[in-house]
Design a protein around this motif. Structure first.
Motif, PDB file in Angstrom:
ATOM      1  N   ASP A   9     -45.879-106.347 -25.115  1.00  0.00           N
ATOM      2  CA  ASP A   9     -45.901-105.032 -25.297  1.00  0.00           C
ATOM      3  C   ASP A   9     -46.684-104.589 -26.425  1.00  0.00           C
ATOM      4  O   ASP A   9     -46.609-104.818 -27.647  1.00  0.00           O
ATOM      5  CB  ASP A   9     -44.670-104.492 -25.586  1.00  0.00           C
ATOM      6  CG  ASP A   9     -44.670-102.726 -26.064  1.00  0.00           C
ATOM      7  OD1 ASP A   9     -45.563-102.220 -25.568  1.00  0.00           O
ATOM      8  OD2 ASP A   9     -43.679-102.306 -26.504  1.00  0.00           O
ATOM      9  N   ILE A  10     -48.186-104.071 -25.947  1.00  0.00           N
ATOM     10  CA  ILE A  10     -49.034-103.858 -27.254  1.00  0.00           C
ATOM     11  C   ILE A  10     -48.835-102.513 -28.072  1.00  0.00           C
ATOM     12  O   ILE A  10     -49.125-102.470 -29.090  1.00  0.00           O
ATOM     13  CB  ILE A  10     -50.432-103.665 -26.677  1.00  0.00           C
ATOM     14  CG1 ILE A  10     -50.658-102.443 -25.894  1.00  0.00           C
ATOM     15  CG2 ILE A  10     -51.022-105.018 -25.766  1.00  0.00           C
ATOM     16  CD1 ILE A  10     -51.887-102.275 -25.504  1.00  0.00           C
ATOM     17  N   ASN A  11     -47.709-101.744 -27.841  1.00  0.00           N
ATOM     18  CA  ASN A  11     -47.253-100.634 -28.497  1.00  0.00           C
ATOM     19  C   ASN A  11     -48.100 -99.889 -29.089  1.00  0.00           C
ATOM     20  O   ASN A  11     -47.767 -99.657 -30.488  1.00  0.00           O
ATOM     21  CB  ASN A  11     -46.393-101.418 -29.316  1.00  0.00           C
ATOM     22  CG  ASN A  11     -45.320-100.583 -30.392  1.00  0.00           C
ATOM     23  OD1 ASN A  11     -44.714 -99.542 -29.702  1.00  0.00           O
ATOM     24  ND2 ASN A  11     -45.191-100.829 -31.583  1.00  0.00           N
ATOM     25  N   VAL A  12     -48.939 -99.492 -28.394  1.00  0.00           N
ATOM     26  CA  VAL A  12     -50.163 -98.546 -28.957  1.00  0.00           C
ATOM     27  C   VAL A  12     -49.779 -96.932 -28.793  1.00  0.00           C
ATOM     28  O   VAL A  12     -49.737 -96.560 -27.510  1.00  0.00           O
ATOM     29  CB  VAL A  12     -51.291 -98.995 -28.309  1.00  0.00           C
ATOM     30  CG1 VAL A  12     -52.651 -97.983 -28.920  1.00  0.00           C
ATOM     31  CG2 VAL A  12     -51.844-100.218 -28.621  1.00  0.00           C
ATOM     32  N   ALA A  13     -49.815 -96.248 -29.759  1.00  0.00           N
ATOM     33  CA  ALA A  13     -49.545 -94.514 -29.501  1.00  0.00           C
ATOM     34  C   ALA A  13     -50.789 -94.035 -29.437  1.00  0.00           C
ATOM     35  O   ALA A  13     -50.651 -92.740 -29.307  1.00  0.00           O
ATOM     36  CB  ALA A  13     -48.647 -94.138 -30.763  1.00  0.00           C
ATOM     37  N   PHE A  14     -52.077 -94.481 -29.343  1.00  0.00           N
ATOM     38  CA  PHE A  14     -53.226 -93.610 -29.280  1.00  0.00           C
ATOM     39  C   PHE A  14     -53.993 -94.147 -28.172  1.00  0.00           C
ATOM     40  O   PHE A  14     -53.813 -95.212 -27.588  1.00  0.00           O
ATOM     41  CB  PHE A  14     -54.091 -93.671 -30.510  1.00  0.00           C
ATOM     42  CG  PHE A  14     -54.454 -95.042 -30.894  1.00  0.00           C
ATOM     43  CD1 PHE A  14     -55.795 -95.689 -30.559  1.00  0.00           C
ATOM     44  CD2 PHE A  14     -53.825 -95.711 -32.009  1.00  0.00           C
ATOM     45  CE1 PHE A  14     -55.914 -96.744 -31.068  1.00  0.00           C
ATOM     46  CE2 PHE A  14     -54.013 -97.050 -32.352  1.00  0.00           C
ATOM     47  CZ  PHE A  14     -55.191 -97.604 -31.836  1.00  0.00           C
ATOM     48  N   PRO A  15     -55.085 -93.342 -27.505  1.00  0.00           N
ATOM     49  CA  PRO A  15     -55.724 -93.806 -26.442  1.00  0.00           C
ATOM     50  C   PRO A  15     -56.287 -94.863 -26.707  1.00  0.00           C
ATOM     51  O   PRO A  15     -57.119 -95.151 -27.618  1.00  0.00           O
ATOM     52  CB  PRO A  15     -56.559 -92.513 -26.098  1.00  0.00           C
ATOM     53  CG  PRO A  15     -56.039 -91.388 -26.823  1.00  0.00           C
ATOM     54  CD  PRO A  15     -55.286 -91.998 -27.955  1.00  0.00           C
ATOM     55  N   LEU A  16     -56.351 -96.061 -25.697  1.00  0.00           N
ATOM     56  CA  LEU A  16     -56.924 -97.263 -25.699  1.00  0.00           C
ATOM     57  C   LEU A  16     -57.591 -97.321 -24.258  1.00  0.00           C
ATOM     58  O   LEU A  16     -57.127 -97.923 -23.393  1.00  0.00           O
ATOM     59  CB  LEU A  16     -56.077 -98.263 -25.999  1.00  0.00           C
ATOM     60  CG  LEU A  16     -56.492 -99.713 -26.677  1.00  0.00           C
ATOM     61  CD1 LEU A  16     -57.116 -99.175 -27.787  1.00  0.00           C
ATOM     62  CD2 LEU A  16     -55.381-100.410 -26.570  1.00  0.00           C
ATOM     63  N   ASP A  17     -58.745 -96.969 -24.137  1.00  0.00           N
ATOM     64  CA  ASP A  17     -59.557 -97.047 -22.852  1.00  0.00           C
ATOM     65  C   ASP A  17     -60.512 -98.315 -23.055  1.00  0.00           C
ATOM     66  O   ASP A  17     -61.674 -98.501 -23.324  1.00  0.00           O
ATOM     67  CB  ASP A  17     -60.572 -95.999 -22.736  1.00  0.00           C
ATOM     68  CG  ASP A  17     -61.253 -95.838 -21.293  1.00  0.00           C
ATOM     69  OD1 ASP A  17     -61.021 -96.851 -20.528  1.00  0.00           O
ATOM     70  OD2 ASP A  17     -62.001 -95.231 -20.767  1.00  0.00           O
ATOM     71  N   LEU A  18     -59.804 -99.455 -22.315  1.00  0.00           N
ATOM     72  CA  LEU A  18     -60.429-100.905 -22.389  1.00  0.00           C
ATOM     73  C   LEU A  18     -61.908-100.963 -21.613  1.00  0.00           C
ATOM     74  O   LEU A  18     -62.601-101.718 -21.764  1.00  0.00           O
ATOM     75  CB  LEU A  18     -59.595-101.898 -21.996  1.00  0.00           C
ATOM     76  CG  LEU A  18     -58.366-102.194 -22.957  1.00  0.00           C
ATOM     77  CD1 LEU A  18     -57.362-102.987 -22.138  1.00  0.00           C
ATOM     78  CD2 LEU A  18     -58.679-102.373 -24.363  1.00  0.00           C
ATOM     79  N   THR A  19     -61.997 -99.842 -20.707  1.00  0.00           N
ATOM     80  CA  THR A  19     -63.289 -99.949 -20.006  1.00  0.00           C
ATOM     81  C   THR A  19     -64.578 -99.574 -21.022  1.00  0.00           C
ATOM     82  O   THR A  19     -65.754 -99.807 -20.804  1.00  0.00           O
ATOM     83  CB  THR A  19     -63.164 -98.832 -18.785  1.00  0.00           C
ATOM     84  OG1 THR A  19     -63.194 -97.336 -19.434  1.00  0.00           O
ATOM     85  CG2 THR A  19     -62.208 -99.110 -17.794  1.00  0.00           C
ATOM     86  N   GLN A  20     -64.231 -99.005 -21.996  1.00  0.00           N
ATOM     87  CA  GLN A  20     -65.346 -98.704 -22.972  1.00  0.00           C
ATOM     88  C   GLN A  20     -65.381 -99.863 -24.090  1.00  0.00           C
ATOM     89  O   GLN A  20     -66.126 -99.748 -24.850  1.00  0.00           O
ATOM     90  CB  GLN A  20     -64.841 -97.382 -23.829  1.00  0.00           C
ATOM     91  CG  GLN A  20     -64.598 -96.213 -23.059  1.00  0.00           C
ATOM     92  CD  GLN A  20     -65.489 -95.690 -22.242  1.00  0.00           C
ATOM     93  OE1 GLN A  20     -66.641 -95.708 -22.641  1.00  0.00           O
ATOM     94  NE2 GLN A  20     -65.530 -95.430 -21.044  1.00  0.00           N
ATOM     95  N   PHE A  21     -64.630-100.935 -23.968  1.00  0.00           N
ATOM     96  CA  PHE A  21     -64.670-101.996 -24.958  1.00  0.00           C
ATOM     97  C   PHE A  21     -65.570-103.040 -24.362  1.00  0.00           C
ATOM     98  O   PHE A  21     -65.250-104.292 -24.705  1.00  0.00           O
ATOM     99  CB  PHE A  21     -63.204-102.467 -25.264  1.00  0.00           C
ATOM    100  CG  PHE A  21     -62.483-101.489 -26.096  1.00  0.00           C
ATOM    101  CD1 PHE A  21     -62.744-100.176 -26.115  1.00  0.00           C
ATOM    102  CD2 PHE A  21     -61.443-102.051 -26.628  1.00  0.00           C
ATOM    103  CE1 PHE A  21     -62.052 -99.317 -27.144  1.00  0.00           C
ATOM    104  CE2 PHE A  21     -60.520-100.868 -27.418  1.00  0.00           C
ATOM    105  CZ  PHE A  21     -60.956 -99.720 -27.624  1.00  0.00           C
ATOM    106  N   GLU A  22     -66.594-102.850 -23.824  1.00  0.00           N
ATOM    107  CA  GLU A  22     -67.396-103.988 -23.273  1.00  0.00           C
ATOM    108  C   GLU A  22     -68.889-103.716 -23.367  1.00  0.00           C
ATOM    109  O   GLU A  22     -69.208-102.599 -23.209  1.00  0.00           O
ATOM    110  CB  GLU A  22     -67.020-104.543 -21.759  1.00  0.00           C
ATOM    111  CG  GLU A  22     -67.484-105.692 -21.202  1.00  0.00           C
ATOM    112  CD  GLU A  22     -66.744-106.039 -19.883  1.00  0.00           C
ATOM    113  OE1 GLU A  22     -67.146-106.954 -19.122  1.00  0.00           O
ATOM    114  OE2 GLU A  22     -65.831-105.276 -19.529  1.00  0.00           O
ATOM    115  N   THR A  23     -69.740-104.767 -23.615  1.00  0.00           N
ATOM    116  CA  THR A  23     -70.994-104.640 -23.912  1.00  0.00           C
ATOM    117  C   THR A  23     -71.665-105.914 -23.094  1.00  0.00           C
ATOM    118  O   THR A  23     -70.767-106.803 -22.329  1.00  0.00           O
ATOM    119  CB  THR A  23     -71.803-104.863 -25.121  1.00  0.00           C
ATOM    120  OG1 THR A  23     -71.625-106.077 -25.420  1.00  0.00           O
ATOM    121  CG2 THR A  23     -70.903-104.106 -26.236  1.00  0.00           C
ATOM    122  N   PRO A  24     -72.881-106.046 -22.521  1.00  0.00           N
ATOM    123  CA  PRO A  24     -73.283-107.205 -21.704  1.00  0.00           C
ATOM    124  C   PRO A  24     -73.213-108.508 -22.449  1.00  0.00           C
ATOM    125  O   PRO A  24     -73.173-109.294 -21.779  1.00  0.00           O
ATOM    126  CB  PRO A  24     -75.036-106.964 -21.711  1.00  0.00           C
ATOM    127  CG  PRO A  24     -75.221-105.472 -21.827  1.00  0.00           C
ATOM    128  CD  PRO A  24     -73.872-105.079 -22.895  1.00  0.00           C
TER     129      PRO A  24
END
Length: 274
Positions: free
Chosen positions: A26-41
């Motif tokens: 359980d990463i237990n995160v209370a704020f938005p975490l959009d992992l699709t934005q967490f990547e570069t080439p």
């Protein structure tokens, strides 16, 4: 005037889940975490899951005392203590999240599903929905990946996410923050240089901000009658605001990331010619 002191000791800590945390994790995160934005080439950021990432991460650190020399936390040089500390310090805080940094340019034959090799960690700490701010910390780039594109891409990716407004477009979204800050040991020149290169500005120094564990190097000697035996530590504060971001920092970060990409390509070509 009558008064009372109704203070009660805090409740006991939550039950220990063991080294790998609860199952399922359980990463237990209370704020938005959009992992699709967490990547570069070049890199990908994903939640650090101890049962998945910890063994490879710790195996890549040959000298933990040197690797964590600037950190004020006790015992993290030991892999088991590190995991238990991060569970308490990060995972159990719903406004913090620890991320694994995956270098997409270096395959890991043991874990092809990762899409690359683990190159370190980075975290968002103590996110404040009230003040629209967050700390960027626990940036620990493994020795093999230091002085490469990895730190620049990891920091740049999170800064972009922090300052991009929610649902800014169909392809981009973020937290819409006003401020991101960065704490470092005043002697940690690589950390301070990286922060400055990424557009953060030095705001000052918190003097005697930490009591270090006894025996920790790079500390300040307390007075002889001090209540605690551990040395002291100052903390350098660097920060970037939405004004900085819109007044040129966004372009600076794009330039830095592109420069590191060019260096990577040049080095790969040089290797092919050897």
């Amino acid at each position: 005037m009558a008064y009372v002191n109704a203070y009660q000791p805090p409740p006991p800590p939550k039950p220990a889940y063991g080294l790998h945390g609860p199952v399922p994790y359980d990463i237990n995160v209370a704020f938005p975490l959009d992992l699709t934005q967490f990547e570069t080439p070049r890199v990908k950021l994903t939640p650090f899951i101890p049962s998945v990432h910890a063994a490879k991460y710790h195996a890549a650190i040959s000298d933990p005392d040197h690797f964590y020399r600037y950190y004020p936390f006790p015992g993290i040089e030991d892999p088991e203590s590190y995991l238990l500390f991060m569970d308490t310090f990060v995972r159990q805080n719903p406004y913090s999240v620890l991320l694994a940094v995956i270098d997409k340019t270096t395959p890991d034959p043991d874990y092809p599903e990762w899409g690359g090799k683990i190159a370190g960690t980075i975290a968002l700490l103590n996110y404040s929905p009230t003040n629209l701010s967050v700390e960027l910390g626990v940036l620990c780039i493994l020795p093999t990946f230091q002085r490469t594109h990895v730190a620049t891409h990891a920091v740049g990716t999170l800064l972009k996410y922090c300052f991009t407004m929610p649902c800014a477009s169909q392809s981009e979204s973020g937290l819409g923050l006003r401020r991101v800050h960065w704490y470092a040991h005043p002697d940690n020149e690589p950390s301070l240089r990286l922060a400055a290169r990424m557009g953060l500005k030095r705001e000052g120094t918190l003097r005697w901000a930490w009591v270090l564990p006894v025996g920790k190097a790079r500390g300040k000697t307390p007075r002889k009658t001090d209540l605690l035996a551990g040395p002291g530590r100052d903390t350098a504060i660097m920060a970037i605001t939405w004004e900085d971001w819109e007044d040129g920092a966004r372009e600076t970060i794009k330039t830095q990331m592109a420069r590191m990409d060019d260096t990577l390509v040049a080095n790969s070509h040089r290797g092919m010619q050897l």
